[in-house]
Design an enzyme around this catalytic site. Structure first.
Site, PDB file in Angstrom:
ATOM      1  CB  THR A   1      -0.927   0.021   1.227  1.00  0.00           C
ATOM      2  OG1 THR A   1      -1.803  -1.111   1.176  1.00  0.00           O
ATOM      3  CG2 THR A   1      -1.774   1.284   1.248  1.00  0.00           C
TER       4      THR A   1
ATOM      5  CE  LYS B   1      -5.415  -1.281   2.165  1.00  0.00           C
ATOM      6  NZ  LYS B   1      -4.126  -1.967   2.160  1.00  0.00           N
TER       7      LYS B   1
ATOM      8  CE  LYS C   1       2.047   2.241   3.833  1.00  0.00           C
ATOM      9  NZ  LYS C   1       2.478   0.870   3.518  1.00  0.00           N
TER      10      LYS C   1
END
Length: 279
Positions: free
Chosen positions: A93, A168, A243
């Site tokens: 990611t 995502k 994150k």
């Protein structure tokens, strides 16, 4: 197929093991000696560098911490080692811009590269039930789909290069916000004297229903098995949630989209880590 797998952490270890179970030859690399030992126990061959793992591979799969490492591994190790025409699948990611940059560099080197970040956590990685959100060409997706299906229950083509990362970070911004407000709602319900099982029975079939409630309920003994039923032992770390939220906020700033709730969610995750030392 001969598949190089780079990055054998909590997620990558299970993913590589499932590729072996599907009959692929997996050439594994990680900086951790312990991770390489686990990979060998799961049937992978291990190599001292990413370059050596990628040499002769039909496909390369990576699961790495951030965009800078993804860029470095592919440009310095994979390009030129993997045969021309090899399929490159980055399941990390990372930010959309880096995903597009590395995909463009890969294409210039004669490779088909896709960004394929995942949802489903460590349990999904081990069980082979991940969801893959894939960015790249239709031709590349068709080649990648059988590999990804060996590791997941759902493989969805989100669009052009970078689209997987876009999906995502948007998805996980929703997750971050709903996880926080679900915890707040159960705390409030308890203070108001509601039986928490009864509140779950009501809200889980009402307008307050969400994945955070019905799959990851924060209360022990309520709903399906969740970390709350395991002494709140860590799974998807708060640092990883932060994150993902930061990636969404950076994308919002770059595109001019105000993200008031996403920003507040990030602030609360930072506050929780600071006050509890949570991971």
């Amino acid at each position: 197929m001969i598949i190089a797998f780079i990055g054998l952490g909590n997620m990558g270890a299970g993913m590589a093991a499932n590729l072996v179970k599907a009959g692929h030859t997996v050439r594994a690399f990680d900086l951790s000696a312990a991770a390489l030992e686990r990979a060998e126990a799961n049937g992978c061959s291990t190599f001292p560098t990413a370059r050596e793992a990628a040499t002769g591979a039909d496909a390369v799969v990576s699961m790495l911490p951030n965009g800078a490492i993804v860029r470095s591994v592919y440009t310095a190790e994979v390009f030129g080692a993997a045969p021309a025409g090899a399929l490159l699948l980055d399941c990390s990611t990372i930010d959309v811009a880096t995903a597009r940059e590395v995909a463009g560099a890969a294409e210039a080197q004669g490779y088909a590269m896709l960004d394929a970040p995942v949802s489903g956590g460590i349990g999904g990685a081990n069980a082979g039930t991940l969801t893959f959100m894939v960015g790249g060409t239709a031709e590349g997706f068709a080649r990648a789909e059988p590999i990804l299906k060996a590791m997941g229950k759902a493989v969805i083509h989100a669009g052009a290069p970078g689209a997987g990362q876009a999906a995502k970070i948007c998805n996980n911004m929703i997750l971050g916000g709903t996880m926080i407000v679900t915890c707040e709602a159960f705390a409030l319900a308890e203070k108001l004297g509601l039986d928490l099982q009864t509140f779950y029975d009501i809200s889980s079939v009402s307008s307050g229903q969400s994945w955070s409630m019905t799959s990851y309920c924060p209360v022990p003994g309520v709903g399906p098995q969740s970390p709350a039923d395991n002494g709140y032992q860590g799974g998807f770390a708060a640092g990883l949630m932060l994150k993902d939220l930061k990636l969404a906020l950076e994308a919002g700033a770059a595109t001019g989209v105000p993200l008031a709730i996403g920003g507040r969610a990030a602030e609360l995750v930072v506050y929780g880590e600071t006050t509890t030392g949570a991971e």
